[in-house]
Design an enzyme around this catalytic site. Sequence first.
Site, PDB file in Angstrom:
ATOM      1  N   HIS A  34       0.845  -1.216   0.000  1.00 56.11           N
ATOM      2  CA  HIS A  34       0.000   0.000   0.000  1.00 56.11           C
ATOM      3  C   HIS A  34       0.876   1.261   0.000  1.00 56.11           C
ATOM      4  CE1 HIS A  34      -3.406  -2.602   1.395  1.00 56.11           C
ATOM      5  NE2 HIS A  34      -2.408  -3.225   2.000  1.00 56.11           N
ATOM      6  N   SER A  72      14.947  20.698 -16.831  1.00 60.24           N
ATOM      7  CA  SER A  72      13.794  21.529 -17.160  1.00 60.24           C
ATOM      8  C   SER A  72      14.254  22.745 -17.940  1.00 60.24           C
ATOM      9  CB  SER A  72      13.108  21.946 -15.863  1.00 60.24           C
ATOM     10  OG  SER A  72      12.412  23.155 -16.046  1.00 60.24           O
ATOM     11  N   LYS A  78      16.472  20.911 -11.851  1.00 57.80           N
ATOM     12  CA  LYS A  78      15.764  19.666 -12.128  1.00 57.80           C
ATOM     13  C   LYS A  78      16.607  18.600 -12.817  1.00 57.80           C
ATOM     14  CE  LYS A  78      11.437  19.526 -12.334  1.00 57.80           C
ATOM     15  NZ  LYS A  78      10.555  18.676 -11.560  1.00 57.80           N
ATOM     16  N   ASN A 101      15.206  15.195 -14.294  1.00 57.34           N
ATOM     17  CA  ASN A 101      13.936  14.487 -14.459  1.00 57.34           C
ATOM     18  C   ASN A 101      14.112  13.060 -15.006  1.00 57.34           C
ATOM     19  OD1 ASN A 101      12.480  16.724 -13.582  1.00 57.34           O
ATOM     20  ND2 ASN A 101      12.358  17.584 -15.650  1.00 57.34           N
ATOM     21  N   GLU A 113       9.568   7.714 -17.343  1.00 51.58           N
ATOM     22  CA  GLU A 113       8.202   8.184 -17.593  1.00 51.58           C
ATOM     23  C   GLU A 113       7.740   7.777 -18.992  1.00 51.58           C
ATOM     24  OE1 GLU A 113       7.656  12.378 -15.509  1.00 51.58           O
ATOM     25  OE2 GLU A 113       9.646  12.134 -16.366  1.00 51.58           O
ATOM     26  N   LYS A 154      -1.455  -4.167 -38.936  1.00 51.54           N
ATOM     27  CA  LYS A 154       0.007  -4.102 -38.921  1.00 51.54           C
ATOM     28  C   LYS A 154       0.604  -2.954 -38.120  1.00 51.54           C
ATOM     29  CE  LYS A 154      -0.268  -6.102 -43.373  1.00 51.54           C
ATOM     30  NZ  LYS A 154      -1.753  -5.924 -43.228  1.00 51.54           N
TER      31      LYS A 154
END
Length: 459
Positions: free
Chosen positions: A155, A276, A282, A284, A289, A324
Site C-alpha cells: 500500500h 527543465s 531539475k 527528471n 516516464e 500491422k
Amino acid sequence: MALRDGRLKKGLHGAFLRVNQSIDVDRKLYREDLRGSAAYARALRKRGILTADELRLISEGLTSIEAEIEKGTFEFREEDEDIHMNIERRLQELIGDAAHKLHTGRSRNEQVVLDERLYIMDSVETLKERLDTLFRALVEKAKLHLTTIVPSYTHMRQAQAVSLAHLFLAYYHALKRDRDRLVDFEKRLKVLPLGSGAVAGSSIGIDRDFLKKTLGFKSLSRNSIDAISTRDFMIEFQYICVSLFLTLSRMAEDIIIFSSEEFGFYTLPDELSTTSSLMPQKKNPDSLELIRGKTSRIIGNLLAIITLVKGTPYTYNRDFQEDKEGLFDTAESCSDALDLMSEVMRGMGVNEKSVNRALESSKGALFATDVADYLVEKGLPFREAHAVVGSIVRHADENNLKFGDISLDSYKTFSPLFNEDVYDLFDYIRSVNSHDVIGGTALKRVAEEIKRIEEELKK
Ligand code: ARG
C-alpha cells in the site's frame, strides 16, 4: 496492365486511393515478403512451373529489389496498394513476363500472414536477446546489493525489511515468465500458412514441407480456412508484449519514486535524465516516464487487434489490413524499452545513506511483525500478539520512541512474556534472515537464488 483492369471497368476513385493503400505501413515487411517469394519461386521450380532460367531471373530480380529498397531508390507507389503488389510490379519491370509466373497458385491472403509470422519470428528473437541482457543487469545489481537492506512497501507504506536484491530479482521473475511465454508461443507461431491459397488450399501441389524448412517454420497449418482467417498469433504476441510492458512500467514507477528527493534511494545516470527548460535544479526521470507512458499505447494496440478480429466473418476480410501498424509499434517499442531499462539498471546508483535514513525513520516499526512473531514463539496466539504489538506501536508513536528505546518494564506492561532478549530483535539483518524459506528474503536464500538464476542464464 493493372490487377483490376480485367474485372473492373474503372480505375480507383481518388477518395478510395488513400484508404485502400497500406504501403505506407507494410513496406516494413519487404524483407519478409522477398524471402517468402524467393522460397516460393524455388518451390515452383521443383514443381516444374518455372524453368531454371526463369528461377534465376526471379531470384536475381528479388535480390535487386532488396538492394533498391535498402539504398532508398525503390519507388513505392500508392496505386500498387501494398508491399506485395509493389514488389510484384517492380519485378515485372526488371525481368518481364517471368515475374507473372511467381504468383501461380499463391494469394495475398496467405502471403500477408506469412510475412507477419516471419516478422514476429524475428521480433521474438530480438526480444529474447534483449530480455537476457536485462536479466544480466538485474542479477549484477542484485549481487551488488544482497546486503543492502531496504524497507519493503505494501500500500506504499513501510512493511518489512528486505534485501534490495530480493526486489531486483522480483522484476527478474516477472520478466522471465514473459520470456517463457515467448518460447512457448513459438510453437504456435512457427506454423507455415503458405500453401493455403486464397482460402481452399493450393491447387498446384506445392511442396509445403520444402517451404517450411526453407523459411524456418516448425510445422504446417492443417486447415487453409483457419490459416488465412486467424490473427491469434498477433494477439498472443501483443499480449506478451503488454505483459512485459506492465512489468517495465511498474519498475519505472518504482524507480521514479525511489529516486525522488524525498526517498533518494536511487540516483539516475545523467545520460538517461533530462532537465527543465525553466527550473535549473531539475533532473527528471523522463526515460522511465516514457516507458510508463508508452505502456498505454501498447495496451491500446492489443485492444485494437482484438477488436479488429471480433465480428469479421470467416475467412479473410480487408479489415485485416489494419492489423500491422499496432504490431510494428508494439514490437519495436518493446525492444526499445527493454534496451532502455537495461541501461537504467546498469547505470542506476544506490544511495545507502538514504536507505538507512528510511530504515531509521521507521523508528523500528519495520520490526513490528518480528515482535509479534517473538510473542507467538513464547506461546501467544498470533491474533493476540498482533493486538499487543499494535498497542506498542501506538505507545511508541505517541511518545516519539523507537522500539529499541522502550524499557523492558514498559514492554512487560504490554505482555508479561517480554524478556531482555526482545532487544535482540532490533537488527535488520536478523529480521531479514528470519524469512528463511524458499522464496523468502533471508540473505542465504537470496544468494542461492542469485546463483540459480546465474546458472539459468548461462544456458
Ligand atoms: N494488403 C492486404 C492486407 O494487409 C494484403 C492482402 C490483400 N488481400 C486481398 N484479398 N485484397 O491485408
